[in-house]
Design an enzyme around this catalytic site. Structure first.
Site, PDB file in Angstrom:
ATOM      1  CB  SER A 384      -1.003  -0.056   1.192  1.00  0.00           C
ATOM      2  OG  SER A 384      -1.887  -0.821   0.983  1.00  0.00           O
ATOM      3  CE  LYS A 520      -1.823   4.051   2.471  1.00  0.00           C
ATOM      4  NZ  LYS A 520      -1.613   2.803   3.276  1.00  0.00           N
ATOM      5  CB  THR A 521       1.081   1.531   7.161  1.00  0.00           C
ATOM      6  OG1 THR A 521      -0.535   1.433   6.848  1.00  0.00           O
ATOM      7  CG2 THR A 521       1.372   1.975   8.388  1.00  0.00           C
ATOM      8  N   GLY A 522       1.972  -0.047   4.754  1.00  0.00           N
ATOM      9  CA  GLY A 522       1.926  -1.239   3.751  1.00  0.00           C
ATOM     10  C   GLY A 522       1.969  -2.635   4.393  1.00  0.00           C
TER      11      GLY A 522
END
Length: 585
Positions: A384, A520-522
């Site tokens: 992501s 932003k995480t993923g």
């Protein structure tokens, strides 16, 4: 590993072709013999951790985590409420059983061939133990004369045995030269001299060591037919080199007499083990050696020049392919960090049991702070975190606007947050897959490839399963994540300032009077198992902007949420979340 095997096979094939070329231009036999050292280099490369030689200090260990700094738990909890680390599982055919099975077969083959070699070694040691000192004065005198003629500093121990039919040499640390009993009764002094010179030349040319290395590689690569063929070619080249070296010693006028001596040791099959080097050989081998003696010519300076040129050129080709062979890692799976402005740190205590890496870049200081260099250069699926650039591309193409609300198509998701219309900000906050997939669906694959290539995003591959950023073809390293974020922040990417500002607003997680945290995480989930966790972003302070990327891999808690918590702990420890940068010594 498949890439390594294919490259290795190709390189061995190239070595065969070059060897054939060396024969056609009639290079001396000693160059054919030396040429096989390059094969050893090729076979050794897959087992050398070339990518990690200077990285040991940065490896993540299993040390206990340091006590949290004051206030860390509260900040981590607050961040957890702001970040929705949502991801879907990617289903893949689990071939782990096949890999395990093939590994077992390979290991079993190694055990079998190791047993065969060890059995031969035990028989050889028993034969040497039973052998006695040579008592014949003529043999001893001729032997010592040959040793003195060749200038050998460490002479093999001369023994005689009733278990052999021709002289053989063996031993690496303690060399031996064994002759059959009654040798002095069957051969003239001249013939005995030729035999001794041949066997002593084997030691002078380091053939016992080469033979041992070849056997070791044959055990490891027992499944590879080209390795078996290479060793067969190596044996004959070794004997040709030895014969040529003898002719250099005894003179060209004596080559016929030397050849007649060889004819007396024609064997119907190999009479000695692979651990021994003998004078004789099979009929085909002796024919090849006699033909070489007939066409023998003295070495010229031009031969040495041609030999070194070929040797160096092939060595350069092997060197250039080293990244493809080392540890089975292809060039596309790693991006080597070449900057000298890096401070490598040990932050394993923050990662606890996780296998992870951390990269921080200070724009003000133009300085990187890296934990686990090898991991920071390894490429992984962005998951992501690619949505940052998907949003930028969508804004640039006019597919969405900052305030555009895209309608939900009614396809139910396991996450209630996804089952409703979304704007750019809410889609980024809740990591809504369908929102960004819709952006990409409204573009051609060629157009998307153009953007990914212009960004120089990781390996730039989008030809895998859709979405290409979700545990598919596209991969990127933590260092590359940081560099891209820096370029994005400074408007050095091919996007309009308004698009960059809109995405930046969507990434804002927390803001105080001293700092602003964007991120932003993923999370990569394969077959319901988390395998890949990211947290990337930047922190604005009063006088600096710091860009970071944290990556986790290999365990069930390798999630974006875990990566964000670790990042928060590191940033807090450095004082960045309160506006400073206190680098641990």
């Amino acid at each position: 590993m498949l890439v390594s095997l294919l490259v290795l096979t190709l390189l061995i094939s190239v070595l065969f072709l070059v060897r054939k070329g060396m024969q056609l231009v009639r290079l001396p036999a000693k160059w054919l013999d030396r040429f096989w050292y390059l094969l050893f280099v090729v076979l050794m490369l897959p087992f050398l951790p070339l990518q990690a030689v200077s990285y040991f200090d940065g490896e993540t260990g299993g040390a206990e985590r340091l006590p949290p700094v004051p206030g860390e738990a509260q900040r981590t909890e607050a961040t957890s409420n702001l970040i929705s680390d949502l991801s879907v599982s990617v289903t893949r055919l689990d071939l782990g059983w096949l890999e395990s099975g093939l590994f077992g077969v390979w290991l079993g083959g190694m055990v079998i061939f190791s047993f065969v070699v060890l059995w031969s070694l035990s028989e050889l040691r028993a034969m040497v133990a039973k052998a006695g000192a040579v008592k014949n004065a003529r043999l001893r005198k001729e032997y010592h004369a040959c040793v003195e003629e060749l200038g050998l500093k460490k002479q093999p121990l001369l023994l005689e045995s009733d278990s052999i039919v021709s002289p053989v040499t063996c031993g690496i640390i303690r060399p031996y030269l064994l002759v059959p009993k009654g040798l002095d009764d069957r051969f003239s002094t001249e013939e005995i001299r030729y035999m001794f010179l041949h066997e002593l030349k084997h030691h002078q040319l380091h053939h016992p060591r080469m033979n041992a290395a070849a056997l070791l590689f044959q055990i490891v690569y027992w499944f590879h037919p080209l390795v078996w063929l290479a060793r067969k070619k190596m044996v004959i080249d070794r004997e040709l080199a030895c014969d040529a070296a003898v002719i250099e010693t005894i003179g060209l006028s004596n080559r016929k007499a030397y050849g007649m001596t060889l004819l007396q040791f024609v064997e119907k099959r190999q009479a000695h083990s692979s651990l021994q080097l003998g004078v004789g050989g099979t009929k085909k081998q002796i024919e090849t050696r006699l033909n070489s003696l007939i066409h023998y010519r003295e070495n010229a300076k031009i031969d040495a020049i041609k030999g070194w040129i070929i040797f160096l050129l092939v060595g350069m080709v092997i060197f250039m392919q080293a990244p493809l062979l080392a540890l089975g890692t292809s060039a596309e799976e790693r991006k080597v960090f070449e900057g000298s402005n890096a401070n490598y740190e040990e932050l394993a205590s923050f990662f606890a049991e996780h296998d992870g890496s951390f990269v921080l870049y200070s724009a003000k200081e133009d300085q990187y702070f890296i934990h686990n260099r090898a991991g920071s250069e390894q490429r992984y699926s962005p998951n992501s975190t690619f949505k940052i650039y998907s949003a930028l591309i969508g804004l640039e193409e006019g597919i969405v606007q900052p305030d555009t609300v895209l309608a939900w198509d009614g396809t139910a998701s396991d996450y209630p947050e996804w089952n409703k219309p979304h704007s750019l900000n809410s889609a980024m906050q809740h990591s809504v897959n369908w929102y960004f997939e819709k952006i990409e669906a409204d573009m051609s694959l060629n157009k998307m490839q153009t953007y990914v290539s212009e960004l120089h995003y990781g390996n730039e591959s989008i030809e895998g399963a859709t979405p290409f950023w979700l545990e598919s073809s596209l991969t990127i390293s933590p260092v590359e994540q940081v560099d891209l974020l820096h370029q994005l922040y400074t408007n050095k990417l091919p996007f309009q300032a308004d698009s960059v500002a809109a995405v930046k607003d969507a990434l804002l997680l927390e803001q105080t009077e001293e700092t602003a945290l964007y991120g932003k995480t993923g999370t990569g989930v394969v077959n319901e198992q988390a395998v890949n966790g990211w947290f990337v972003g930047f922190v604005e302070t009063v006088d600096d902007t710091l860009f970071f990327a944290t990556h986790l891999a290999g365990d069930e808690e390798a999630t974006g949420q875990s990566a964000s918590e670790i990042t928060r702990a590191i940033l807090a420890d450095k004082g960045i979340l309160t506006g400073g940068l206190g680098v641990n010594e």
